[in-house]
Design a protein around this motif. Structure first.
Motif, PDB file in Angstrom:
ATOM      1  N   TYR B  25       0.861  -1.187   0.000  1.00  0.00           N
ATOM      2  CA  TYR B  25       0.000   0.000   0.000  1.00  0.00           C
ATOM      3  C   TYR B  25       0.896   1.235   0.000  1.00  0.00           C
ATOM      4  N   VAL B  32       3.582   0.589   2.851  1.00  0.00           N
ATOM      5  CA  VAL B  32       3.343  -0.503   3.802  1.00  0.00           C
ATOM      6  C   VAL B  32       3.293  -1.813   3.034  1.00  0.00           C
ATOM      7  N   CYS B  56      -1.100  -7.994  10.624  1.00  0.00           N
ATOM      8  CA  CYS B  56      -0.186  -8.909   9.931  1.00  0.00           C
ATOM      9  C   CYS B  56      -0.646  -9.182   8.492  1.00  0.00           C
ATOM     10  N   THR B  60      -6.223  -8.129   4.446  1.00  0.00           N
ATOM     11  CA  THR B  60      -5.712  -7.871   3.102  1.00  0.00           C
ATOM     12  C   THR B  60      -5.776  -9.143   2.255  1.00  0.00           C
TER      13      THR B  60
END
Ligand SMILES: Nc1ncnc2c1ncn2[C@@H]1O[C@H](COP(=O)(O)OP(=O)(O)O)[C@@H](O)[C@H]1O
Ligand SMILES: [Mg+2]
Lengths: 180, 252
Positions: B25, B32, B56, B60
């Motif tokens: 990201y 990130v 963690c 996502t």
């Protein structure tokens, strides 16, 4: 350990032979706590010596009965609760605490390994529970619940260790995260 | 044989396949790395749990599997279909037909009844109202809800709302359910029931489930438990594999 008190508890209602006590003890503990006959008799001998059980040897086999002071001792045992301190010293805790001394990466490795093994133990219990569905005796169910909940507690603690170690590591080296 | 799917050989594809997936990201100083080189295969009918500390990359991973976001690198296939290659419309359709989502926070539509909430994905896919209603009732019955289906989400308890969300995720012929902390606010026994429900899906319908959870208790229902840390897979517990090493934990 608590075998003494276990045998006394099984004598509350009626006198019993040594072998009867062995099978009753094993049934009550869901089959996970086996006793050998020798252990049962030596424990009964000590209870007799301490005046907590009486022996009737007029029949073919000795019969054991709870005495009044046996009843008092048993009552005290039911009322006693585990003390909070000193802190429990178990091997898992010791292992992780010493691993932290050797640095965060080593500690995380140890945590990963222990956690995977515990998770697999939990998966096995879960499968056993599913397969036994309904058939298991109440005592067997309670024994499995105890194993499950203890493994869960250890796993929760390992998760906390991991989070705290990761946080501590971040705090020490804030630029560490992005490097490839 | 005139199976239209035969060309893709979808009957033999895993429900979910992620190969060397990385998700980054942002750029530069704010970059990130949410996932790094993650590979994960979930077989048809398999229940896989994903665990790991907060941040963690668990959510996502589910977003990528559901086509809600694109990977920075790597391949993602659902039932043999290349998800990142799909258009937005194709992905939306995928989420209404093949992939069901149960979120961390409940996201039922508050202005629709329980039944209408479950009918929604079918209706959006063009299924007729009557058939949608029948299939929604079926899905609700599968999660143990058969009464007062014309009430609104707020009228149900937390556990019941989560059951409705599961029903909506599985209505139709789903291949894959993605559940992100579905037990979030539930008490232990209600949480048990929701996870049992998800665990029974594979047996009942051949639907694969990826269950993200913090709770070892719920994860242990899974055939496999995958552990993430800092966006990487660090280990995996496979219930089917033979035991390794000596036992750990508190001996009696
Ligand atoms: N849309 C986004 N933009 C920027 N960073 C994000 C975004 N989504 C997630 N992240 C970051 O990616 C990492 C993984 O997040 P997430 O997958 O939500 O973790 P988890 O679900 O395991 O708590 C975190 O550091 C988070 O802050
Ligand atoms: Mg999340």
């Amino acid at each position: 350990m608590a075998v003494r008190e276990g045998l006394m508890a099984l004598l509350v209602d009626e006198p019993r032979h040594g072998y009867q006590l062995k099978t009753a003890f094993e049934a009550a503990t869901g089959g996970v706590w086996r006793l050998n006959v020798g252990q049962v008799y030596s424990t009964l001998d000590r209870l007799h010596r301490d005046g907590l059980v009486a022996v009737d040897d007029t029949g073919e086999q000795k019969r054991y009965a709870l005495t009044d002071s046996g009843r008092d001792a048993l009552g005290a045992w039911w009322r006693a609760t585990p003390a909070d301190d000193p802190p429990p010293r178990d091997e898992l805790q010791l292992k992780v605490l010493l691993a932290v001394e050797q640095g965060p990466e080593h500690a995380l490795d140890v945590i990963t390994r222990q956690r995977t093994a515990l998770t697999r133990a939990l998966q096995r219990h879960r499968r056993a529970q599913r397969e036994a569905a309904g058939d298991a005796s109440l005592s067997a169910q309670l024994v499995t619940d105890a194993l499950v909940v203890r493994a869960e507690a250890d796993l929760r603690w390992l998760d906390l260790c991991e989070s705290r170690i990761l946080r501590a590591r971040q705090g020490r080296a804030p630029s560490n995260g992005g490097s490839p | 044989m005139t199976d239209p799917c035969a060309t893709r050989d979808r009957t033999r594809s895993p429900a979910l396949e992620m190969v060397a997936v990385t998700k980054v990201y942002g750029r530069g100083p704010t970059e990130v790395r949410a996932l790094t080189d993650v590979s994960l295969t979930v077989g048809r009918g398999e229940l896989v749990a994903v665990m790991g500390p907060s941040g963690c990359g668990k959510s996502t991973l589910l977003h990528l599997a559901g086509g809600l976001e694109d990977p920075t690198a790597g391949a993602i296939r659902v039932d043999g279909l290349d998800v990142p290659a799909m258009t937005a419309a194709e992905r939306a359709s995928l989420r209404r037909t093949e992939v069901g989502y149960v979120f961390q926070r409940l996201n039922l539509v508050p202005s629709l009844t329980a039944l209408e909430n479950v009918m929604l994905p079918l209706e959006l896919e063009g299924v007729g109202r009557r058939e949608s209603r029948d299939r929604a009732r079926e899905a609700l019955a599968a999660v143990g809800l058969t009464e007062q289906l014309d009430r609104y989400p707020d009228d149900f308890s937390g556990g019941q709302q989560q059951r409705i969300a599961v029903a909506r995720a599985l209505v139709g012929e789903r291949r894959l359910i993605l559940a992100d902390e579905p037990t979030g606010a539930l008490d232990t026994l209600t949480g048990d029931q929701v996870v049992e429900l998800l665990a029974e899906l594979p047996a009942r319908r051949g639907t694969a489930v990826v269950l993200v959870t913090h709770e070892p208790r719920y994860a242990s229902w899974a055939d496999r438990v995958v552990f993430l840390r800092d966006g990487r897979v660090v280990d995996e517990a496979d219930a089917g594999a033979p035991p390794v090493g000596t036992a750990v934990g508190s001996a009696p």
